[in-house]
Design an enzyme around this catalytic site. Structure first.
Site, PDB file in Angstrom:
ATOM      1  CB  ALA A  66    -110.495 -48.051-130.660  1.00 37.28           C
ATOM      2  CD  GLU A 112    -117.934 -47.638-131.940  1.00 34.22           C
ATOM      3  OE1 GLU A 112    -116.680 -47.589-131.832  1.00 34.22           O
ATOM      4  OE2 GLU A 112    -118.585 -48.663-131.724  1.00 34.22           O
TER       5      GLU A 112
HETATM    6  N1  CO8 Z   1    -105.077 -46.379-134.025  1.00 31.09           N
HETATM    7  C1  CO8 Z   1    -103.760 -46.129-133.860  1.00 31.09           C
HETATM    8  N2  CO8 Z   1    -103.070 -45.320-134.669  1.00 31.09           N
HETATM    9  C2  CO8 Z   1    -103.715 -44.745-135.683  1.00 31.09           C
HETATM   10  C3  CO8 Z   1    -105.077 -44.956-135.926  1.00 31.09           C
HETATM   11  C4  CO8 Z   1    -105.777 -45.818-135.030  1.00 31.09           C
HETATM   12  N3  CO8 Z   1    -107.096 -46.057-135.142  1.00 31.09           N
HETATM   13  N4  CO8 Z   1    -105.448 -44.257-136.998  1.00 31.09           N
HETATM   14  C5  CO8 Z   1    -104.340 -43.614-137.435  1.00 31.09           C
HETATM   15  N5  CO8 Z   1    -103.310 -43.907-136.645  1.00 31.09           N
HETATM   16  C6  CO8 Z   1    -101.915 -43.436-136.770  1.00 31.09           C
HETATM   17  C7  CO8 Z   1    -101.209 -44.140-137.901  1.00 31.09           C
HETATM   18  O1  CO8 Z   1    -100.739 -45.379-137.486  1.00 31.09           O
HETATM   19  C8  CO8 Z   1    -100.104 -43.165-138.198  1.00 31.09           C
HETATM   20  O2  CO8 Z   1     -99.099 -43.322-137.224  1.00 31.09           O
HETATM   21  P1  CO8 Z   1     -97.559 -43.520-137.690  1.00 31.09           P
HETATM   22  O3  CO8 Z   1     -97.204 -42.233-138.363  1.00 31.09           O
HETATM   23  O4  CO8 Z   1     -96.848 -43.758-136.407  1.00 31.09           O
HETATM   24  O5  CO8 Z   1     -97.569 -44.668-138.624  1.00 31.09           O
HETATM   25  C9  CO8 Z   1    -100.755 -41.808-137.945  1.00 31.09           C
HETATM   26  O6  CO8 Z   1    -101.911 -42.079-137.121  1.00 31.09           O
HETATM   27  C10 CO8 Z   1    -101.241 -41.137-139.230  1.00 31.09           C
HETATM   28  O7  CO8 Z   1    -102.085 -42.062-139.899  1.00 31.09           O
HETATM   29  P2  CO8 Z   1    -101.912 -42.438-141.435  1.00 31.09           P
HETATM   30  O8  CO8 Z   1    -100.475 -42.333-141.836  1.00 31.09           O
HETATM   31  O9  CO8 Z   1    -102.579 -43.741-141.673  1.00 31.09           O
HETATM   32  O10 CO8 Z   1    -102.734 -41.255-142.101  1.00 31.09           O
HETATM   33  P3  CO8 Z   1    -103.471 -41.274-143.522  1.00 31.09           P
HETATM   34  O11 CO8 Z   1    -103.886 -39.881-143.772  1.00 31.09           O
HETATM   35  O12 CO8 Z   1    -102.631 -41.975-144.531  1.00 31.09           O
HETATM   36  O13 CO8 Z   1    -104.778 -42.186-143.325  1.00 31.09           O
HETATM   37  C11 CO8 Z   1    -106.758 -42.966-142.161  1.00 31.09           C
HETATM   38  C12 CO8 Z   1    -105.829 -41.775-142.459  1.00 31.09           C
HETATM   39  C13 CO8 Z   1    -107.488 -43.391-143.422  1.00 31.09           C
HETATM   40  C14 CO8 Z   1    -107.791 -42.489-141.117  1.00 31.09           C
HETATM   41  C15 CO8 Z   1    -105.956 -44.147-141.614  1.00 31.09           C
HETATM   42  O14 CO8 Z   1    -105.115 -43.694-140.565  1.00 31.09           O
HETATM   43  C16 CO8 Z   1    -106.792 -45.265-141.049  1.00 31.09           C
HETATM   44  O15 CO8 Z   1    -107.382 -46.040-141.802  1.00 31.09           O
HETATM   45  N6  CO8 Z   1    -106.867 -45.398-139.687  1.00 31.09           N
HETATM   46  C17 CO8 Z   1    -107.572 -46.459-139.033  1.00 31.09           C
HETATM   47  C18 CO8 Z   1    -109.066 -46.266-139.121  1.00 31.09           C
HETATM   48  C19 CO8 Z   1    -109.761 -47.396-138.446  1.00 31.09           C
HETATM   49  O16 CO8 Z   1    -109.705 -48.532-138.852  1.00 31.09           O
HETATM   50  N7  CO8 Z   1    -110.455 -47.090-137.367  1.00 31.09           N
HETATM   51  C20 CO8 Z   1    -111.158 -48.082-136.596  1.00 31.09           C
HETATM   52  C21 CO8 Z   1    -110.284 -48.555-135.499  1.00 31.09           C
HETATM   53  S1  CO8 Z   1    -111.004 -49.936-134.633  1.00 31.09           S
HETATM   54  C22 CO8 Z   1    -112.095 -49.259-133.614  1.00 31.09           C
HETATM   55  O17 CO8 Z   1    -112.280 -48.097-133.513  1.00 31.09           O
HETATM   56  C23 CO8 Z   1    -112.829 -50.224-132.775  1.00 31.09           C
HETATM   57  C24 CO8 Z   1    -113.595 -49.546-131.682  1.00 31.09           C
HETATM   58  C25 CO8 Z   1    -114.189 -50.556-130.822  1.00 31.09           C
HETATM   59  C26 CO8 Z   1    -113.203 -51.245-129.986  1.00 31.09           C
HETATM   60  C27 CO8 Z   1    -113.945 -51.887-128.938  1.00 31.09           C
HETATM   61  C28 CO8 Z   1    -113.093 -52.607-127.943  1.00 31.09           C
HETATM   62  C29 CO8 Z   1    -113.916 -53.117-126.806  1.00 31.09           C
END
Ligand code: CO8
Length: 258
Positions: A66, A112
């Site tokens: 998300a 999910e």
């Molecule tokens: N949301 C927003 N932006 C994201 C997300 C995300 N989940 N994942 C990556 N991005 C963005 C980064 O911020 C980055 O943007 P910017 O260049 O502007 O900084 C761009 O995508 C590239 O990402 P990275 O530079 O981090 O890329 P890496 O290759 O270094 O890392 C990863 C890749 C490991 C996947 C890393 O991006 C990461 O850990 N992402 C988050 C993963 C995560 O925690 N996912 C769970 C999110 S919470 C969720 O899904 C909850 C769902 C339920 C919600 C229910 C509500 C009712």
């Protein structure tokens, strides 16, 4: 189709391919993505010329979850009143079979989303996890329930409590994915699977899907009873006559989806 900004939709015969297309955010699932995916898949679901829908992302990310930036400022009341992410549930209610083709990250909402699909194919680069706990939240699109049903308590609990991820091999062993495909062949294989499914009788495929899904909702005795009713019902289709006639005539069936 042109009226989408965050997804691409293509049709190939009776198969539709929906590609998440927010590469700069690793396909993070914001409300716009949700609304576009749900609207597009529901339109495909209503289309009698579509027999299977493939959902995919990029090589690097199916979806990295998300959208954290969109969620960060939300209050409880914002979440509650908008029933945040409720529309995703509708993806699980489609009658048309769906295939998730997962390459790279399928984390949080991305995992999910994959689990909302009927068939889950992974590339050898796929990474699955529910890392929400690291952000101070929990899964919110069914992950705690669907992951647990797919892989059992032991792994689901560990993944949800530690945020650690699983690679494709572990995910396949645990029963989360049906098969692992080399990354370069993932999309072709997913489309081939979809074409196979779309070539079956559409109403019978819908019933098969409904029957399998019932296993997650009911007791064994009730599930078997439900299956038996559907089994009897398929004898009302022209496709049952065609499928069995084709077998006895030693020729391929030509289903008319009736
Ligand atoms: N949301 C927003 N932006 C994201 C997300 C995300 N989940 N994942 C990556 N991005 C963005 C980064 O911020 C980055 O943007 P910017 O260049 O502007 O900084 C761009 O995508 C590239 O990402 P990275 O530079 O981090 O890329 P890496 O290759 O270094 O890392 C990863 C890749 C490991 C996947 C890393 O991006 C990461 O850990 N992402 C988050 C993963 C995560 O925690 N996912 C769970 C999110 S919470 C969720 O899904 C909850 C769902 C339920 C919600 C229910 C509500 C009712």
């Amino acid at each position: 189709t042109t009226d989408h900004e965050t997804i691409l939709v293509e049709r190939k015969g009776r198969t539709a391919l929906l590609t998440l297309n927010r590469p700069k955010a690793l396909n993070a699932l914001n409300l716009q993505v949700m609304n576009e995916v749900v609207a597009a898949t529901e339109a495909l679901d209503r289309d009698p010329d579509i027999g299977c829908i493939v959902l995919t992302g990029s090589a690097k990310a199916f979806a990295a979850g998300a959208d954290i930036k969109e969620m960060r400022p939300q209050s409880y009341m914002d979440m509650y009143l908008s029933d945040w992410f409720t529309a995703w549930d509708r993806l699980g209610n489609l009658r048309t079979p769906t295939v998730a083709a997962v390459s790279g990250y399928a984390l949080g909402g991305g995992c999910e989303l994959a689990m909302l699909c009927d068939i889950l194919l992974a590339s050898d680069t796929a990474v699955f996890g529910q890392p929400e706990i690291k952000l101070g939240v929990i899964p919110g699109i069914g992950g705690s329930q669907r992951l647990t049903r797919a892989v059992g308590k032991a792994k689901a609990m560990e993944l949800c409590l530690t945020g650690r991820t699983m690679d494709a091999v572990e995910a396949e062993r645990a029963g989360l994915v049906s098969r692992i495909v080399p990354a370069g062949e993932l999309l072709a294989e997913a489309l081939a699977v979809a074409e196979t499914v779309a070539g079956m009788s559409a109403p019978v495929a819908m019933m098969a899907k409904e029957a399998v899904n019932r296993a997650f909702e009911t007791t064994l005795a009730e599930g078997v009873r439900f299956e038996r009713r559907l089994f009897h019902a398929v004898f009302a289709t022209a496709d049952q006559k065609e499928g069995m006639s084709a077998f006895t005539d030693k020729r391929p069936p030509h289903f008319t989806h009736h």
